[in-house]
Design a protein around this motif. Structure first.
Motif, PDB file in Angstrom:
ATOM      1  N   GLU A   1       0.972  -1.181   0.086  1.00 41.41           N
ATOM      2  CA  GLU A   1      -0.049  -0.033  -0.218  1.00 41.41           C
ATOM      3  C   GLU A   1       1.107   1.195   0.010  1.00 41.41           C
ATOM      4  N   ARG A   2       1.848   1.272   0.872  1.00 37.46           N
ATOM      5  CA  ARG A   2       2.919   2.510   0.893  1.00 37.46           C
ATOM      6  C   ARG A   2       3.202   2.614  -0.320  1.00 37.46           C
ATOM      7  N   TYR A   3       4.027   1.362  -0.771  1.00 39.14           N
ATOM      8  CA  TYR A   3       4.783   1.701  -2.307  1.00 39.14           C
ATOM      9  C   TYR A   3       4.063   2.186  -3.376  1.00 39.14           C
ATOM     10  N   ALA A   4       2.711   1.561  -3.536  1.00 42.10           N
ATOM     11  CA  ALA A   4       1.864   2.172  -4.475  1.00 42.10           C
ATOM     12  C   ALA A   4       1.378   3.472  -4.292  1.00 42.10           C
ATOM     13  N   ASN A   5       1.395   3.902  -2.945  1.00 44.24           N
ATOM     14  CA  ASN A   5       0.893   5.297  -2.928  1.00 44.24           C
ATOM     15  C   ASN A   5       2.072   6.276  -3.546  1.00 44.24           C
ATOM     16  N   CYS A   6       3.302   5.881  -3.074  1.00 45.19           N
ATOM     17  CA  CYS A   6       4.364   6.623  -3.403  1.00 45.19           C
ATOM     18  C   CYS A   6       4.576   6.670  -5.020  1.00 45.19           C
TER      19      CYS A   6
ATOM     20  N   GLU B   1       2.314  11.766   5.212  1.00 45.16           N
ATOM     21  CA  GLU B   1       1.710  10.824   6.282  1.00 45.16           C
ATOM     22  C   GLU B   1       0.716   9.780   5.871  1.00 45.16           C
ATOM     23  N   GLU B   2      -0.117  10.410   5.296  1.00 44.68           N
ATOM     24  CA  GLU B   2      -1.433   9.589   4.724  1.00 44.68           C
ATOM     25  C   GLU B   2      -1.193   8.463   3.826  1.00 44.68           C
ATOM     26  N   TRP B   3      -0.077   8.532   3.176  1.00 47.82           N
ATOM     27  CA  TRP B   3       0.293   7.315   2.236  1.00 47.82           C
ATOM     28  C   TRP B   3       0.711   6.224   2.994  1.00 47.82           C
ATOM     29  N   LEU B   4       1.368   6.444   4.401  1.00 52.13           N
ATOM     30  CA  LEU B   4       1.904   5.518   4.878  1.00 52.13           C
ATOM     31  C   LEU B   4       0.955   4.496   5.691  1.00 52.13           C
ATOM     32  N   GLN B   5      -0.337   4.695   5.547  1.00 48.57           N
ATOM     33  CA  GLN B   5      -1.195   3.762   6.435  1.00 48.57           C
ATOM     34  C   GLN B   5      -1.123   2.381   5.693  1.00 48.57           C
ATOM     35  N   SER B   6      -1.259   1.368   6.374  1.00 47.76           N
ATOM     36  CA  SER B   6      -0.973  -0.002   5.664  1.00 47.76           C
ATOM     37  C   SER B   6      -2.073  -1.159   6.500  1.00 47.76           C
ATOM     38  N   HIS B   7      -2.490  -1.760   5.727  1.00 42.15           N
ATOM     39  CA  HIS B   7      -3.377  -2.849   6.498  1.00 42.15           C
ATOM     40  C   HIS B   7      -2.520  -4.175   6.720  1.00 42.15           C
ATOM     41  N   VAL B   8      -1.291  -3.963   6.366  1.00 46.95           N
ATOM     42  CA  VAL B   8      -0.275  -5.072   6.698  1.00 46.95           C
ATOM     43  C   VAL B   8       0.711  -4.836   7.682  1.00 46.95           C
ATOM     44  N   ASN B   9       0.752  -5.597   8.676  1.00 49.01           N
ATOM     45  CA  ASN B   9       1.615  -5.324   9.654  1.00 49.01           C
ATOM     46  C   ASN B   9       2.783  -6.627   9.735  1.00 49.01           C
ATOM     47  N   ILE B  10       3.950  -6.063   9.404  1.00 50.80           N
ATOM     48  CA  ILE B  10       5.148  -7.217   9.217  1.00 50.80           C
ATOM     49  C   ILE B  10       5.431  -7.519  10.720  1.00 50.80           C
ATOM     50  N   ILE B  11       5.606  -8.704  10.990  1.00 56.25           N
ATOM     51  CA  ILE B  11       5.895  -9.377  12.257  1.00 56.25           C
ATOM     52  C   ILE B  11       7.272  -9.577  12.122  1.00 56.25           C
ATOM     53  N   ASP B  12       7.908 -10.299  11.030  1.00 54.63           N
ATOM     54  CA  ASP B  12       9.136 -10.809  10.867  1.00 54.63           C
ATOM     55  C   ASP B  12       9.592 -10.956   9.457  1.00 54.63           C
ATOM     56  N   ILE B  13      10.765 -10.739   9.175  1.00 54.95           N
ATOM     57  CA  ILE B  13      11.539 -10.909   7.804  1.00 54.95           C
ATOM     58  C   ILE B  13      12.815 -11.774   8.252  1.00 54.95           C
ATOM     59  N   ILE B  14      12.767 -12.951   7.553  1.00 52.51           N
ATOM     60  CA  ILE B  14      14.161 -13.793   7.707  1.00 52.51           C
ATOM     61  C   ILE B  14      14.775 -13.696   6.243  1.00 52.51           C
ATOM     62  N   GLU B  15      16.080 -13.437   6.310  1.00 51.78           N
ATOM     63  CA  GLU B  15      16.810 -13.479   5.024  1.00 51.78           C
ATOM     64  C   GLU B  15      17.002 -14.898   4.652  1.00 51.78           C
ATOM     65  N   LYS B  16      16.587 -15.543   3.390  1.00 48.32           N
ATOM     66  CA  LYS B  16      16.777 -16.809   3.185  1.00 48.32           C
ATOM     67  C   LYS B  16      18.051 -17.376   3.176  1.00 48.32           C
ATOM     68  N   PRO B  17      18.633 -18.383   3.504  1.00 46.71           N
ATOM     69  CA  PRO B  17      19.882 -18.867   3.472  1.00 46.71           C
ATOM     70  C   PRO B  17      20.527 -18.763   2.057  1.00 46.71           C
ATOM     71  N   GLU B  18      21.714 -18.219   1.979  1.00 46.57           N
ATOM     72  CA  GLU B  18      22.460 -18.089   0.976  1.00 46.57           C
ATOM     73  C   GLU B  18      22.442 -19.780   0.141  1.00 46.57           C
ATOM     74  N   GLU B  19      21.820 -19.630  -1.127  1.00 47.46           N
ATOM     75  CA  GLU B  19      21.722 -20.781  -1.821  1.00 47.46           C
ATOM     76  C   GLU B  19      22.133 -20.531  -3.342  1.00 47.46           C
ATOM     77  N   THR B  20      22.646 -21.544  -3.948  1.00 47.21           N
ATOM     78  CA  THR B  20      23.094 -21.291  -5.449  1.00 47.21           C
ATOM     79  C   THR B  20      21.771 -20.775  -6.189  1.00 47.21           C
ATOM     80  N   ASP B  21      21.877 -19.521  -7.001  1.00 49.43           N
ATOM     81  CA  ASP B  21      20.824 -19.305  -7.682  1.00 49.43           C
ATOM     82  C   ASP B  21      21.117 -19.667  -9.067  1.00 49.43           C
TER      83      ASP B  21
END
Lengths: 397, 261
Positions: A144-149, A252-272
């Motif tokens: 939502e925030r990114y789409a607003n910007c 400020e009004e662009w920053l409202q969001s219905h998504v509340n991020i709880i956690d972000i894990i970087e995926k372990p390095e794997e060969t791409d």
């Protein structure tokens, strides 16, 4: 606008001919009456290739937009990883080419937090203006925030074309914004060209099959497309960047969001597989999971990574992250050896820019041979074990 | 909770060629089927209903033949299905398709959650879900691998490139399921026998049933993108075919010549 049937010209002959002709099975001819169902995709095959005059296409006059009000080719600079994704630099290379045709400026749009270094990097690649939305709450991707910007940028700068890398973020964001502006979006373009009237020519594989579609957005702006990583080449950095950064205020009004991020894990390095130099790709010609042993042995001798075509994911032999193709990854290694892959465009789209393609397939008519530098017509079950032995012998001599 | 799962009927094969003489498209006659990615979206929805109670309806846009995939979904466990079908919807691109789905879903009524598959096997764009969410004015999350109802919100695990996010999303919302997240159940024979053609569980929505009656928003007219032409891809000319005997050692010579061994 639409298809009109001229019933007076419809008889058993023309009716049946039209019914046969329609690639979507939308035309039915029964009891002397021709009907077009909702399966119709208005491809107009019946108008152009059918018996003359039976079906006609009537076009309405549509009000034309003023394309001169839209200026600039913009690249969305995907920086979800903190660093800018390399696909964005590749798109800048293409944007510079496209902009030359119509003498438009090249823009980059950057949304994130603590963006100074990324701004410099974008300017180093020769963009004219970097539009920056920088805010603590834009640190992690939030639709939502990114789409607003993004929307604010379009409303104020009115770019003509927007190129977005087909990363997970790009695929989520571009459609959301394109829908907001009721404009067109073409996914996974493999070629882009520019017309003098600023229409972006977007070419992509269609029908998952062996056909390319050339698509334009003739009466809407901005024109949106996504492109995968490694389709185009990044430009050389410029020695003296002349572009400027334009800092935008984040409301400020662009920053409202219905998504509340709880956690972000970087995926372990794997060969791409899209990053490696040598790939051995296997397809349906490989009959069972046990046969992977010889493929693995060959791979270790050639320091290669193993990848596959879509059917091998569908039959459960491989995880989707190993899949090359339109619905998988695009790769551009120095060498790719394909084993038992027929070469539908769904697959070849993802690997045809590889430097050297060696295809092994027992069917001399396999489509993979159309793009292979070396087409080896033979049984992989004979060739691979012998090749392994041959390489081993060579090592010990 | 009320869940809507969007499904699509796709050709049984993606093998389409151009007839070199007439320039027309040739499709071979393999029967149409449900888009395989939608099966995973449906399975995700059915599991949510099992845990939390509620109803699940499937929605499809397409010709009458698409009733077949609605039935299949009902035999798998969906409570009902809606087919959005009208000649006026033909020739739709991503924008017009997502807008038509939006209009159809509004005509159905309330929902808490909409689930779409990752992409279709015939269009391969993976864009309709996100555009649908925008038209409906609800938040969405793509690449969802897990979803669970927790305290009135939906907790999702989703993957964005090299990061795995866990986040709560307020309902109503839309999620696009990732691929490879579950094993879809098979249609139940018992339900098939019990429901037959499931006519009383399927509703057809046409142009006349939707609120926005401006024809310019649907089908080809409502599609900002136009296909200028279709053509066969370039074939690389520089190529060497190797056949006959000693194929392994000829292959070896190729690799050697390019310094790969």
């Amino acid at each position: 606008m639409g298809l009109k049937i001229n019933q007076s010209l419809i008889n058993d002959k023309t009716g049946k001919e039209l019914q046969e002709l329609c690639p979507f099975g939308a035309i039915s001819y029964e009891n002397g009456k021709l009907d077009i169902s909702s399966a119709c995709r208005l491809c107009r095959m019946c108008v152009n290739k059918g018996p003359a005059g039976c079906i006609s296409y009537e076009e309405e006059k549509i009000e034309q937009i003023d394309k001169s009000k839209y200026k600039g080719i913009c690249v969305y600079a995907d920086s979800d990883h903190g660093k800018i994704h390399r696909v964005s630099f590749e798109l800048i290379g293409k944007a510079i080419e496209l902009a030359k045709v119509i003498s438009h400026p090249v823009y980059a749009l950057l949304i994130g937090y603590q963006t100074e270094e990324n701004v410099r990097e974008l300017l180093n690649y020769g963009v004219d203006k970097v539009f920056v939305y920088d805010h603590e709450k834009l640190k992690d991707f939030d639709i939502e925030r990114y789409a607003n910007c993004f929307s604010d940028f379009i409303e104020n700068e009115k770019p003509s074309s927007i190129l977005v890398g087909a990363t997970n973020v790009g695929r989520c964001l571009a459609p959301r914004v394109a829908a907001r502006f009721h404009t067109g979006l073409t996914a996974d373009c493999t070629r882009l060209e520019m017309k003098e009237n600023t229409d972006l020519v977007q070419i992509r594989p269609a029908f998952g099959g062996n056909i390319m579609a050339q698509i334009i957005t003739p009466n809407s702006r901005p024109q949106f497309c996504t492109v995968r990583y490694k389709i185009f080449d990044a430009p050389k950095k410029v020695s003296e960047p002349k572009g400027v950064a334009v800092n935008k205020t984040v409301k400020e009004e662009w920053l409202q969001s219905h998504v509340n991020i709880i956690d972000i894990i970087e995926k372990p390095e794997e060969t791409d597989i899209s990053e490696v130099d040598v790939i051995i790709a296997v397809g349906r010609g490989l009959k069972s999971k046990n046969d992977l042993a010889m493929v693995k042995e060959l791979a270790s001798l050639l320091k290669a990574n193993i990848a596959c075509s879509r059917p091998m994911v569908e039959n459960g032999m491989f995880d989707a992250k190993h899949q090359i193709g339109l619905s998988g990854k695009t790769v551009k290694p120095k060498l790719i050896i394909t084993l038992g892959i027929s070469g539908a465009i769904q697959f070849t789209t993802g690997m045809k820019s590889s430097d050297c393609i060696v295809a092994i397939n027992s069917d001399p008519d396999a489509q993979i041979f159309n793009i292979a530098n070396y087409g080896i017509v033979g049984d992989l079950y004979e060739i691979v074990p012998e090749l392994i032995e041959r390489i081993k012998v060579d090592r010990y001599v | 909770m009320n869940i809507i799962v969007c499904i699509k009927q796709v050709p049984g094969t993606t093998n389409v060629n151009i007839d070199p003489v007439t320039g027309t498209l040739i499709r071979d006659g393999v029967a149409a089927k449900m888009n395989p990615y939608d099966l995973e979206a449906l399975e995700l929805g059915l599991q949510l209903i099992k845990k939390n109670g509620g109803t699940l309806n499937v929605v499809s846009m397409g010709p009458n033949s698409a009733l077949e995939v609605l039935r299949e979904a009902i035999y798998m466990g969906a409570d009902g299905g809606v087919l959005i079908s009208d000649r006026k919807f033909g020739g739709a691109d991503v924008l017009a398709t997502s807008y038509t789905l939006c209009s159809g879903i509004r005509a159905i009524g309330d929902y808490d959650l909409i689930i779409t598959g990752k992409q279709t096997t015939d269009g391969d764009t993976a864009q309709v879900g996100s555009e649908l969410a925008e038209h409906l004015g609800i938040p969405h999350i793509a690449n969802v691998r897990k979803a669970e109802v927790k305290g009135g919100v939906l907790e999702c695990v989703y993957q964005l490139d090299n990061k795995i996010y866990t986040a709560d999303i307020a309902m109503p919302c839309l999620i696009c399921a990732d691929s490879g997240i579950n094993t879809p159940r098979l249609p139940s024979f018992k339900r098939k026998v019990e429901y037959g053609k499931a006519e009383d569980r399927i509703r057809i929505i046409t142009f006349a049933d939707i609120e926005d009656q401006d024809e310019n928003h649907y089908g080809l007219k409502g599609s900002p993108t136009k296909v200028e032409k279709i053509f066969e891809p370039d074939k690389k000319v520089e190529r060497k075919m190797i056949s006959g005997t000693d194929l392994a050692s000829k292959t070896y010579d190729v690799l050697k010549a390019h310094k790969f061994v």
